[in-house]
Write a protein that holds these residues in place. Structure first.
Motif, mmCIF file in Angstrom:
data_model
loop_
_atom_site.group_PDB
_atom_site.id
_atom_site.type_symbol
_atom_site.label_atom_id
_atom_site.label_comp_id
_atom_site.label_asym_id
_atom_site.label_seq_id
_atom_site.Cartn_x
_atom_site.Cartn_y
_atom_site.Cartn_z
ATOM 1 N N VAL A 96 9.310 8.463 35.448
ATOM 2 C CA VAL A 96 9.744 9.480 34.475
ATOM 3 C C VAL A 96 11.179 9.214 34.037
ATOM 4 C CG1 VAL A 96 10.227 11.933 34.129
ATOM 5 C CG2 VAL A 96 8.197 11.228 35.420
ATOM 6 N N PRO A 97 11.417 9.053 32.735
ATOM 7 C CA PRO A 97 12.801 8.876 32.267
ATOM 8 C C PRO A 97 13.551 10.197 32.336
ATOM 9 C CG PRO A 97 11.314 9.036 30.394
ATOM 10 C CD PRO A 97 10.448 9.039 31.632
ATOM 11 N N VAL A 98 14.858 10.127 32.451
ATOM 12 C CA VAL A 98 15.677 11.337 32.482
ATOM 13 C C VAL A 98 16.929 11.088 31.652
ATOM 14 C CG1 VAL A 98 16.841 10.662 34.623
ATOM 15 C CG2 VAL A 98 16.767 13.074 33.949
ATOM 16 N N LYS A 99 17.311 12.080 30.870
ATOM 17 C CA LYS A 99 18.501 11.986 30.024
ATOM 18 C C LYS A 99 19.123 13.365 29.923
ATOM 19 C CE LYS A 99 17.805 11.342 25.633
ATOM 20 N NZ LYS A 99 17.483 10.712 24.334
ATOM 21 N N ASN A 100 20.413 13.451 30.140
ATOM 22 C CA ASN A 100 21.124 14.728 30.068
ATOM 23 C C ASN A 100 20.548 15.778 31.008
ATOM 24 O OD1 ASN A 100 22.789 13.683 27.968
ATOM 25 N ND2 ASN A 100 21.208 14.184 26.467
ATOM 26 N N GLY A 101 19.925 15.326 32.098
ATOM 27 C CA GLY A 101 19.438 16.253 33.103
ATOM 28 C C GLY A 101 18.028 16.754 32.899
ATOM 29 N N TYR A 102 17.292 16.226 31.917
ATOM 30 C CA TYR A 102 15.921 16.675 31.713
ATOM 31 C C TYR A 102 15.045 15.532 31.219
ATOM 32 C CZ TYR A 102 17.373 17.392 26.773
ATOM 33 O OH TYR A 102 17.843 17.246 25.488
ATOM 34 N N SER A 103 13.746 15.754 31.270
ATOM 35 C CA SER A 103 12.781 14.681 31.037
ATOM 36 C C SER A 103 11.665 15.141 30.113
ATOM 37 C CB SER A 103 12.166 14.234 32.374
ATOM 38 O OG SER A 103 13.161 13.766 33.253
ATOM 39 N N PRO A 104 10.956 14.204 29.482
ATOM 40 C CA PRO A 104 9.846 14.579 28.596
ATOM 41 C C PRO A 104 8.610 15.013 29.381
ATOM 42 C CG PRO A 104 10.095 12.192 28.659
ATOM 43 C CD PRO A 104 11.240 12.762 29.440
ATOM 44 N N LEU A 105 7.872 15.942 28.803
ATOM 45 C CA LEU A 105 6.628 16.408 29.415
ATOM 46 C C LEU A 105 5.573 15.315 29.410
ATOM 47 C CD1 LEU A 105 4.715 18.811 30.362
ATOM 48 C CD2 LEU A 105 4.106 19.009 27.948
ATOM 49 N N ILE A 106 5.435 14.652 28.288
ATOM 50 C CA ILE A 106 4.424 13.613 28.097
ATOM 51 C C ILE A 106 5.081 12.495 27.298
ATOM 52 C CG2 ILE A 106 3.508 14.915 26.117
ATOM 53 C CD1 ILE A 106 0.801 13.617 26.655
ATOM 54 N N PHE A 107 4.842 11.240 27.692
ATOM 55 C CA PHE A 107 5.586 10.157 27.061
ATOM 56 C C PHE A 107 4.844 8.834 27.216
ATOM 57 C CE2 PHE A 107 6.940 10.755 31.408
ATOM 58 C CZ PHE A 107 6.993 9.476 31.939
ATOM 59 N N HIS A 108 5.254 7.877 26.394
ATOM 60 C CA HIS A 108 4.727 6.512 26.460
ATOM 61 C C HIS A 108 5.433 5.768 27.584
ATOM 62 C CE1 HIS A 108 3.831 2.367 25.311
ATOM 63 N NE2 HIS A 108 2.946 2.818 24.419
ATOM 64 N N GLU A 109 4.675 5.050 28.397
ATOM 65 C CA GLU A 109 5.258 4.427 29.591
ATOM 66 C C GLU A 109 6.403 3.469 29.257
ATOM 67 O OE1 GLU A 109 3.221 1.457 31.788
ATOM 68 O OE2 GLU A 109 1.844 0.961 30.166
ATOM 69 N N LYS A 110 6.371 2.833 28.077
ATOM 70 C CA LYS A 110 7.416 1.872 27.721
ATOM 71 C C LYS A 110 8.377 2.415 26.664
ATOM 72 C CE LYS A 110 4.624 -2.230 28.786
ATOM 73 N NZ LYS A 110 3.988 -3.456 28.232
ATOM 74 N N ASP A 111 7.834 3.085 25.666
ATOM 75 C CA ASP A 111 8.632 3.463 24.496
ATOM 76 C C ASP A 111 9.072 4.928 24.492
ATOM 77 O OD1 ASP A 111 8.187 0.855 23.527
ATOM 78 O OD2 ASP A 111 6.259 1.484 22.694
ATOM 79 N N ILE A 112 8.650 5.691 25.450
ATOM 80 C CA ILE A 112 8.898 7.142 25.544
ATOM 81 C C ILE A 112 8.187 7.885 24.415
ATOM 82 C CG2 ILE A 112 10.565 9.037 25.626
ATOM 83 C CD1 ILE A 112 12.568 7.177 26.885
#
Length: 811
Positions: free
Chosen positions: A674-690
């Protein structure tokens, strides 16, 4: 000049530090002859007085509404103080009704910033009387400004916003606010509209509106007269079916009309028209400036167009969705390029502040480069002035209580500060304990708990003001599970039970003044069983086993007809419901996990479920883990998709049964991706491209959102934190920090929005990424329960836990 500037800063800091060391306090004023009342101070600074307005004003009516009596500027005949509590009491004689009304007003200091003002009413003479009552925050000297939750400099009038709160600033360093208890307890609603009937477009204004005047702020004229007030009014119904008066507003002169998106306006006799050879935008039309006071309006005209027609009401010169005041969903209304089509819409207008309201009439759904035309005639804008009557009920021998809260706190005159204070101090007033973030989640939920109507006091838990007036099954379930409130939990559960059809399906939506036939194989019926189990465990509420059995049989028939434990569904059994599967699918991890948990819940409720079936369902959920990819596959059709949705069933199993279904390897490896940015992460995302593209999106063909928006990698707090809690239970080391960071991000990412959101945009560089519709969201309050599961919070911090849960456990 530099010295003067430095002196001003020093003076401000001195005043601010002095205020910070002060406390809110109260004094009994008046005497037995003129009546007693209470004035409030912050330190030695007066913050509110009832000298002029009294402690309350009200009118009462009998059952057939043939007699009305007023109680104006009421003050007490008796006043006592004991510690931090002042009690004012007295009687109001109602000679026309042959009755006496017993009134008590209790002030209680909650903490250094908050006072609770509680009004208690009783009578023994009438079997039933109706009443409406108001209480006022008032200041003798003119405040530096008035504020409401969405407006730091409110010019006055009705305040109908994303969160009910209002007050004023004393100087630029002391904020004073008036708050209310939840609508299901103080018996109010913010609902002003209903869904359209079949074939209609957009919401219609209710013809009878409860609490239209819930919050009213002194107008400019009031202020000139020295009436500096913020007023809360309860129990007042505005009847627009039988208006006292109708006021027709003159159509503005053609010279005052303004082109919208470059459209060229023409007038031929009584017909106004726009046309263009090549559209350059998707909507073009004209804006008509009106000076409309707050109230109920009918807009009527005839139109001809080769494209659908759209309507909006804009505040002042606004252009963004932030400025839309009415007709939020009156878009793409069918028209005709040959026949005149008559259109009539109704809207309740608030927050006009005495300014200009622009009526937008436009051709919509234009295609770039194609010709367009729109003609209108016979335009009417008519205000209906409602007949007010009381709807709160006071029966003989019973006591009714209304709770309000007043806060005073050092503050800058910013949206951030008054919004944060309005939430934190409401939570304090309600005796909720927790961090600032937890208080915001709790208070946002409380302000989205309403009654259904003047004749139906069943709690209505809306997701947000944007989704109002609809109560969604899923949202209401997660919200009720996050707090402790036996009465509301049982009543809302029973409301959903009443929607069950012959097949056993539970409804998706309950919406006042309109029916709903949306019953389908989504997660509503599954969560109905979970709801029953929690109510049984937490409050000792007996499940209605006839309905439970019927619901479970529907779930089996709909999702596992062959009984092998493998879920086959036509809908997503979870949050990411932006695609349907008419031919059924078994490709979704969340569906399999939700089904597995539901089998266990049914077994716990006493239904006949074979252990082998549960084991098969659990194994099928675990089978979504791809060892090579190193994560739980969200959707086998799109194996590159990772989501918190897929981990939710694991969390639920840990919450309800303290038992895992997945292995630690499955959970922890998925969370590591799971990627994280500014303390939060996407609910659903592409494994490589987000972010997803139009070519690889896992949504329905007609759905798509910009990067980081909504389900294209937007960040949804409730499911994200549930995923982290599952990770914590499996020993995932970053879990606690991720949870704390996500809580902080919810109220700090946008500098003016320290509250619960539907989602946070993950890419803040995307234009217009902060949707106004996401403001003040209810179901994130479930995070409080998730924190309990994580061991980061204890239930005793909820003010109702000891009352509703411990007492049952002692029996």
């Amino acid at each position: 000049m530099k010295f003067k500037h430095c002196y001003s800063i020093i003076l401000f800091l001195f005043i601010f530090s002095t205020l910070s060391a002060s406390n809110i306090n109260m004094k009994i004023k008046g005497d037995s002859a003129s009546g007693f009342y209470v004035d409030l101070f912050y330190g030695s600074i007066p913050v509110s007085t009832q000298d002029k307005v009294g402690e309350l004003n009200m009118f009462v009516e009998n059952e057939d509404y043939s007699i009305r009596e007023y109680i104006r500027n009421w003050k007490a005949t008796k006043a006592t103080q004991q510690g931090n509590t002042i009690t004012l009491s007295g009687e109001a004689n109602l000679p026309k009704l042959e009755a006496d009304l017993h009134i008590s007003v209790i002030y209680e200091i909650v903490n250094n910033q908050v006072v609770e003002k509680r009004i208690e009413l009783s009578q023994t003479n009438l079997s039933l009387l109706y009443y409406s009552i108001n209480t006022t925050l008032s200041l003798k000297d003119k405040p530096s400004r008035f504020w409401s939750f969405d407006n730091i400099d409110n010019k006055g009038g009705l305040a109908h916003e994303s969160y009910p709160a209002a007050g004023y600033m004393i100087g630029d360093s002391l904020a004073v606010g008036l708050l209310t208890d939840a609508g299901n307890r103080n018996l109010w609603t913010r609902n002003i509209r209903r869904r359209p009937s079949t074939g209609g477009v957009g919401f219609r204004a209710l013809q009878e509106i409860c609490d239209a005047n819930l919050y009213r702020i002194a107008s400019q004229d009031d202020r000139k007269k020295g009436d500096n007030f913020v007023r809360l009014t309860f129990g007042e119904l505005s009847d627009f079916n039988h208006p006292k008066q109708k006021i027709a507003y003159k159509t503005p002169e053609i010279s005052e009309w303004k082109s919208y998106q470059g459209a060229k306006l023409k007038k031929n006799k009584n017909i106004y028209s726009i046309q263009g050879q090549k559209a350059t935008v998707d909507m073009a039309g004209f804006r008509l400036p009106y000076r409309l006071p707050d109230g109920f309006y009918t807009v009527r005209f005839k139109h001809r167009s080769n494209h659908p027609v759209s309507l909006k009401l804009w505040k002042n010169e606004g252009h963004s969705n932030n400025d839309v005041q009415g007709f939020h969903y009156q878009t793409n209304i069918p028209s005709s390029n040959t026949e005149w089509i008559e259109l009539e819409e109704t809207v309740f207008l608030a927050n006009s502040e005495g300014g200009i309201t622009n009526l937008l009439i436009a051709s919509s759904n234009l295609r770039i480069g194609e010709p367009y035309q729109l003609e209108i005639k016979d335009l009417e804008v008519i205000q209906s002035v409602g007949e007010e009557r009381a709807f709160h009920q006071l029966r003989a021998g019973e006591k009714k209580t209304l709770r309000t809260f007043i806060f005073a706190t050092p503050s800058k005159p910013t949206l951030h500060d008054i919004r944060l204070a309005s939430q934190v101090y409401l939570a304090d007033g309600l005796r909720f304990k927790g961090t600032t973030e937890e208080k915001c989640l709790y208070s946002c939920y409380q302000m989205l708990m309403w009654i259904s109507s003047a004749t139906n006091f069943t709690p209505l838990n809306v997701p947000s003001i944007n989704y109002a007036p609809d109560m969604y099954n899923r949202d209401a379930f997660w919200s009720q599970m996050g707090i402790y409130d036996k009465e509301s939990s049982e009543k809302i559960f029973n409301a959903w039970a009443a929607t069950q059809n012959d097949a056993g399906t539970i409804g998706t939506i309950i919406t006042p003044s309109m029916g709903s036939k949306e019953l389908k194989g989504n997660d509503a019926t599954l969560e109905f069983l979970w709801f029953a189990l929690v109510n049984k465990r937490q409050y000792g509420t007996p499940p209605p086993m006839d309905k439970i059995t019927k619901a479970f049989n529907y779930i089996l028939n709909e999702n596992d007809a062959d009984g092998d434990g493998i879920c086959s569904a036509r809908f997503v059994l979870g949050q990411n419901d932006c695609v349907e599967y008419p031919e059924r699918t078994s490709d979704l991890a969340v569906n399999q996990g939700m089904f597995a948990v539901t089998l266990r819940v049914a077994q716990e409720l006493g239904l006949p479920v074979q252990k082998e079936t549960i084991e098969n369902a659990n194994a099928a959920y675990r089978a979504f883990y791809d060892k090579k990819r190193g994560y739980l596959i969200d959707n086998k059709t799109f194996p590159y998709v990772i989501s918190f949705n897929a981990l939710l069933p694991e969390f639920v199993s840990l919450w309800l049964f303290n038992e895992p279904i997945l292995t630690s390897e499955m959970v922890n490896n998925t969370l590591d991706k799971v990627p994280v940015k500014n303390g939060y992460s996407p609910l659903i995302f592409h494994e490589k491209d987000i972010y997803f593209t139009m070519e690889n999106k896992p949504f329905s063909p007609d759905l798509f959102w910009d990067n980081g928006i909504y389900y294209n990698a937007g960040s949804w707090m409730r499911e994200e934190i549930c995923g982290y809690v599952a990770g914590m239970k499996h020993g995932w080391l970053p879990a606690e920090k991720r949870i704390k960071d996500r809580l902080k991000a919810e109220i700090s990412t946008h500098p003016d929005e320290p509250f619960s959101h539907e989602f946070l945009p993950y890419d803040l560089a995307v234009p217009n990424c902060w949707w106004p519709s996401t403001r003040v969201f209810s179901w994130n309050v479930f995070v409080l329960k998730a924190l309990e599961v994580a061991g980061m919070r204890t239930p005793e911090l909820d003010p109702n836990y000891l009352r509703d849960c411990i007492e049952f456990k002692k029996q």
